[in-house]
Enzyme design. Structure first.
Site, mmCIF file in Angstrom:
data_model
loop_
_atom_site.group_PDB
_atom_site.id
_atom_site.type_symbol
_atom_site.label_atom_id
_atom_site.label_comp_id
_atom_site.label_asym_id
_atom_site.label_seq_id
_atom_site.Cartn_x
_atom_site.Cartn_y
_atom_site.Cartn_z
ATOM 1 N N ASP A 82 0.832 -1.196 0.000
ATOM 2 C CA ASP A 82 0.000 0.000 0.000
ATOM 3 C C ASP A 82 0.874 1.255 0.000
ATOM 4 O O ASP A 82 1.884 1.309 0.704
ATOM 5 C CB ASP A 82 -0.871 -0.032 1.263
ATOM 6 C CG ASP A 82 -1.915 1.060 1.295
ATOM 7 O OD1 ASP A 82 -2.814 1.045 0.445
ATOM 8 O OD2 ASP A 82 -1.841 1.949 2.178
ATOM 9 N N GLU A 134 1.774 -0.417 -4.980
ATOM 10 C CA GLU A 134 0.763 0.571 -5.352
ATOM 11 C C GLU A 134 1.469 1.923 -5.390
ATOM 12 O O GLU A 134 1.706 2.537 -4.355
ATOM 13 C CB GLU A 134 -0.372 0.609 -4.334
ATOM 14 C CG GLU A 134 -1.490 1.532 -4.772
ATOM 15 C CD GLU A 134 -2.102 2.391 -3.679
ATOM 16 O OE1 GLU A 134 -3.210 2.895 -3.881
ATOM 17 O OE2 GLU A 134 -1.469 2.584 -2.616
HETATM 18 C C1 NOJ Z 1 -4.381 3.047 -0.817
HETATM 19 C C2 NOJ Z 1 -5.540 2.149 -0.530
HETATM 20 O O1 NOJ Z 1 -5.862 1.427 -1.683
HETATM 21 C C3 NOJ Z 1 -6.656 3.042 -0.068
HETATM 22 O O2 NOJ Z 1 -7.876 2.363 0.010
HETATM 23 C C4 NOJ Z 1 -6.262 3.647 1.250
HETATM 24 O O3 NOJ Z 1 -7.263 4.564 1.641
HETATM 25 C C5 NOJ Z 1 -4.930 4.382 1.142
HETATM 26 N N1 NOJ Z 1 -3.952 3.635 0.412
HETATM 27 C C6 NOJ Z 1 -4.364 4.646 2.510
HETATM 28 O O4 NOJ Z 1 -3.913 3.449 3.078
#
Ligand code: NOJ
Length: 529
Positions: free
Chosen positions: A211, A275
């Protein structure tokens, strides 16, 4: 024609061309009747994924969490939140998935913890300057009384990225105030994440989705940023600009090299996908450099408008950038943070036709692909009533931006009324709409023309057609508004224009809609040349 060769990864590990299916656990299936999806529910519905034909699952966070951000506020990364079940449920799910030949990947959330994590509680109890505070990013405020935030950064969910604690210091949170950012320059932080990775690797997981992989390193000195570079969240998915100094700092790559060392110390091709919402393909590719993460999500198709030219340049840019680092592309059309694919393409019959056509493009490109649960049913976002909204964005923007709940509504499985077999209870954590009777897994499985059947066929062909198993892609000349490329003896055509074009004189292998003499707008086909 531009031949693209990615021979650097011809000895492919399983993940290099895998189709991953993202399970948003609150919304996939509820096994205990409380209206929220859980691990037992996932176990009970694994056969849907086997029939669909995916290779792996990615389960969004199910860890102990006060759920201020749907579980991305992790209070204990080595335990299961009671709303999702227990560690024993996770072990059972892992075993059941492996028995069915499905790989299992899970989230890690290294940019921040929950404010309920023991480290943050200790930090609040300790004094400014203490080792407990040094795990997070605490600073003195500006202004005569220190009552102004240390810099001007906004949080991704609205409002300032800083919250003040009673002794006057401020802490940084790029997301909600309940998600304090960790200080990765403190060696305790990477050491703790190596421990977390090992905890799950020892249990047998096959990999991780990292993440906010682009956010963990902070600009030294935390200077003010140019606020004009920020696109408002309600304008849809977007890449932060290169001038957004909150993200994509060069120092972050050292942390990913650390993750990779842990992964590589285990047998069996364990993997991680990052991500990283970054502004250019070249910057994106750096996250999948040979000694960093194995894959990095390619969000170019998420942000590309419905246009053959835009699709082609997004695909071309991505293929070349990833080839340069010897890693496969990782194609994405949707996830729990962006509008559902059919909605993004305009909704209704046209949105669905485009989403179906886009799936035939996504799943015929070389590399890995991620599907978002419910996209295989062609679901659209749901317009939810104000009082149902749970995304922190809604509160943090003073009810200006509704947030991401619309794409997180639970999946319909059976029957004709909410909650459509999602739960044995009467309700679901987000209300499900009337009108989904024809979109349940049960109804679509019985309809040869359904989106579910389209996905099943597409994935079966993807696995069986040798043409799609290599890594080469050649662009073909095509009329205005169309996109065409060749993979082995197969050519893929998409008409993203407004006028029908003559169908090339080839054998039809697969189509996103019934086809005749012409290739109609919003249709994609696979042809044998
Ligand atoms: C990316 C995640 O996919 C999202 O859902 C989240 O709110 C943010 N990162 C913070 O962790």
């Amino acid at each position: 024609m531009t031949p693209v060769s990615q021979s650097a990864y011809s000895q492919q590990p399983w993940w290099a061309d895998a189709v991953f299916y993202q399970i948003y656990p609150r919304s996939y299936a509820d096994g205990n009747g409380d209206g929220t999806g859980d691990l037992i529910g996932i176990c009970e519905r694994l056969d849907h994924l086997v029939e669909l034909g995916v290779d792996a699952i990615w389960i969004s966070p199910f860890y102990r969490s006060p759920m201020a951000d749907g579980g991305y506020d992790v209070a204990d990364p080595c335990d299961v939140d009671p709303i999702f079940g227990t560690l024993a449920d996770f072990d059972a799910l892992l075993a059941d998935a492996h028995e069915r030949g499905l790989k299992v990947t899970i989230d890690i959330v290294p940019n921040h913890f929950s404010d309920q994590h023991v480290w943050f509680r200790q930090a609040l109890a300790a004094a400014p300057g203490s080792p407990e505070r040094a795990r997070f990013i605490f600073r003195e405020g500006r202004g005569a009384n220190g009552d102004q935030p240390p810099n001007n950064w906004p949080s991704m969910f609205g409002g300032p990225a800083w919250t003040r604690v009673p002794d006057g210091q401020w802490y940084l949170h790029l997301f909600a105030a309940e998600q304090p950012d960790l200080d990765w320059t403190n060696p305790e932080v990477p050491a703790e994440f190596a421990r977390i990775l090992r905890f799950w690797l020892d249990r047998g997981v096959d990999g991780f989705r990292v993440d906010v992989a682009h956010g963990m390193a902070k600009e030294p000195g935390l200077p003010d940023m140019d606020l004009s570079v920020i696109t408002p969240r309600d304008e849809g998915a977007h890449m932060p600009s290169a001038a957004d100094i909150r993200f994509d700092r060069d120092a972050v790559h050292e942390y990913h090299r650390g993750f990779r060392k842990v992964l590589d110390s285990y047998p069996g091709d364990r993997m991680a996908v990052g991500e990283a919402w970054v502004p250019s393909s070249e910057r994106m590719a750096r996250y999948a450099a040979p000694d960093e993460l194995n894959l990095t999500f390619n969000f170019e198709l998420v942000v590309a408008p419905w246009s053959a030219t835009e699709f082609r340049s997004a695909i071309d840019r991505s293929l070349h950038a990833m080839a340069a680092v010897g890693a496969p592309c990782t194609w994405v059309l949707a996830n729990h943070d962006v509008d559902r694919t059919a909605t993004r393409y305009g909704g209704g019959a046209r949105g669905l036709a485009r989403a179906r056509a886009a799936a035939l493009v996504q799943l015929s490109l070389p590399g890995a692909a991620y599907l978002y649960n419910g996209d295989e049913l062609g679901l659209e976002n749901v317009e939810l009533p104000d009082d149902a909204l749970q995304d922190p964005t809604w509160e943090r923007t003073g009810h200006q931006v509704r947030g991401r709940d619309g794409e997180r509504v639970p999946l319909p499985w059976t029957g004709t009324r909410p909650p459509y077999g999602f739960s044995t209870g009467p309700t679901s954590w987000l209300p499900m709409p009337e009108g989904w009777a024809a979109s349940t897994v049960e109804a679509e499985a019985a309809d040869p023309a359904s989106t579910l059947q389209l996905y099943r066929t597409t994935l079966r062909l993807r696995h069986t057609l040798a043409d799609l198993q290599g890594t080469a892609l050649e662009w073909l000349d095509s009329p205005d508004g169309c996109l065409a490329y060749r993979r082995g003896g197969l050519s893929v055509w998409l008409n993203a224009g407004v006028a029908a074009v003559p169908m090339p004189a080839c054998e039809l292998v697969h189509a996103s809609a019934p086809v005749g003499a012409d290739l109609e707008p919003d249709v994609a086909v696979w042809l044998r040349s």
